[in-house]
Design an enzyme around this catalytic site. Structure first.
Site, PDB file in Angstrom:
ATOM      1  CG  ASP A  27      -1.787   1.246   1.484  1.00  0.00           C
ATOM      2  OD1 ASP A  27      -1.555   2.216   0.570  1.00  0.00           O
ATOM      3  OD2 ASP A  27      -2.503   1.232   2.343  1.00  0.00           O
ATOM      4  CD1 TRP A  87       2.452  -5.089   4.541  1.00  0.00           C
ATOM      5  CD2 TRP A  87       1.499  -4.897   6.203  1.00  0.00           C
ATOM      6  NE1 TRP A  87       1.401  -5.447   4.328  1.00  0.00           N
ATOM      7  CE2 TRP A  87       0.709  -5.566   5.451  1.00  0.00           C
ATOM      8  CE3 TRP A  87       1.337  -4.710   7.814  1.00  0.00           C
ATOM      9  CZ2 TRP A  87      -0.456  -5.932   5.827  1.00  0.00           C
ATOM     10  CZ3 TRP A  87      -0.117  -5.051   7.802  1.00  0.00           C
ATOM     11  CH2 TRP A  87      -0.823  -5.748   7.007  1.00  0.00           C
ATOM     12  CG  ASP A 116       6.541   3.102   4.134  1.00  0.00           C
ATOM     13  OD1 ASP A 116       6.474   2.345   3.229  1.00  0.00           O
ATOM     14  OD2 ASP A 116       5.739   3.452   4.914  1.00  0.00           O
ATOM     15  CD1 TRP A 147       4.745   0.655   6.724  1.00  0.00           C
ATOM     16  CD2 TRP A 147       4.754   0.189   8.877  1.00  0.00           C
ATOM     17  NE1 TRP A 147       3.900  -0.331   6.838  1.00  0.00           N
ATOM     18  CE2 TRP A 147       3.711  -0.569   8.233  1.00  0.00           C
ATOM     19  CE3 TRP A 147       4.753   0.146  10.363  1.00  0.00           C
ATOM     20  CZ2 TRP A 147       2.695  -1.100   8.940  1.00  0.00           C
ATOM     21  CZ3 TRP A 147       3.927  -0.503  10.961  1.00  0.00           C
ATOM     22  CH2 TRP A 147       2.803  -1.415  10.434  1.00  0.00           C
ATOM     23  CE1 TYR A 181       5.853   5.362   1.673  1.00  0.00           C
ATOM     24  CE2 TYR A 181       4.658   6.887   0.636  1.00  0.00           C
ATOM     25  CZ  TYR A 181       4.933   5.728   0.693  1.00  0.00           C
ATOM     26  OH  TYR A 181       4.975   4.675  -0.151  1.00  0.00           O
ATOM     27  CB  THR A 234       6.425   1.366  -0.354  1.00  0.00           C
ATOM     28  OG1 THR A 234       5.768   2.281   0.285  1.00  0.00           O
ATOM     29  CG2 THR A 234       6.269  -0.034   0.622  1.00  0.00           C
TER      30      THR A 234
HETATM   31  N1  ABN Z   1       3.084   2.523   4.123  1.00  0.00           N
HETATM   32  C1  ABN Z   1       2.773   3.334   3.257  1.00  0.00           C
HETATM   33  C2  ABN Z   1       2.409   4.354   3.667  1.00  0.00           C
HETATM   34  C3  ABN Z   1       2.645   5.777   3.830  1.00  0.00           C
HETATM   35  C4  ABN Z   1       1.916   6.752   4.448  1.00  0.00           C
HETATM   36  C5  ABN Z   1       0.606   6.515   4.630  1.00  0.00           C
HETATM   37  C6  ABN Z   1      -0.050   5.355   4.250  1.00  0.00           C
HETATM   38  C7  ABN Z   1       0.584   4.481   3.806  1.00  0.00           C
END
Ligand code: ABN
Length: 178
Positions: A80, A105, A124, A157, A166, A169
């Site tokens: 995700d 995850w 991430d 994460w 962020y 990923t």
């Molecule tokens: N693990 C990805 C993510 C980052 C920020 C917000 C939601 C999902």
């Protein structure tokens, strides 16, 4: 007395007429047409604005279970987030200037190539702002509702890192699921 009724009646007439005019201005046909026109013009202008729809898209980038720039890539079954392969990194390394999250995850994905199941760790990449031109994917197979953080994947994460921004990923193979 009749003078009083005559004046009262005139005042009442005046009030009714000015009330009716005010209502006509507010709810009349011309006012309604002006509002409809405003909506039409506003809608036409809004549809030409440069909205970024790439970020919200969960459609595959190119398609194919062997294309690591596609949401369909086999390792991404529980991912995700934004693909680092479309943000200057690779499927297993963060782009320059970003660092991997300290926690991740983990999902189990089937590799149709060798017909085996693998444990995949989704780290991430942190410390750079999210690149909205990157491909967003939402597969999250095996995810459970967010009552427990370890079961839910809609989580940044990077929260475990000093740099919590962020970026994207990556998907590392960490073991074979027997
Ligand atoms: N693990 C990805 C993510 C980052 C920020 C917000 C939601 C999902």
């Amino acid at each position: 007395m009749s003078n009083f009724f005559s004046r009262f009646s005139k005042a009442l007439d005046g009030a009714v007429v000015s009330g009716a005019r005010a209502n006509a201005r507010r709810f009349g046909r011309r006012s309604a047409l002006a509002k409809v026109g405003g909506f039409l013009v506003g809608g036409a202008v809004a549809s030409t604005l440069p909205f970024d729809r790439a970020f919200a898209s969960s459609a595959p980038a190119g398609g194919g279970i062997n294309d690591d720039k596609s949401c369909d890539y086999w390792r991404y079954c529980a991912l995700d987030g934004l693909l680092c392969t479309t943000a200057g990194g690779t499927k297993s390394s963060c782009p320059v200037g970003a660092e991997a999250s300290l926690v991740s995850w983990v999902g189990t994905c089937h590799n149709p190539g060798d017909k085996r199941d693998y444990l995949i760790s989704y780290y991430d990449c942190c410390g750079k702002t999210a690149y909205t031109g990157a491909q967003f994917c939402l597969r999250s197979e095996g995810e459970r509702p967010g009552y427990s953080m370890g079961l839910h994947n809609d989580i940044n994460w990077c929260m475990s890192n000093a740099n919590k921004g962020y970026h994207c990923t990556v998907a590392l193979v960490v073991g074979v699921a027997e």
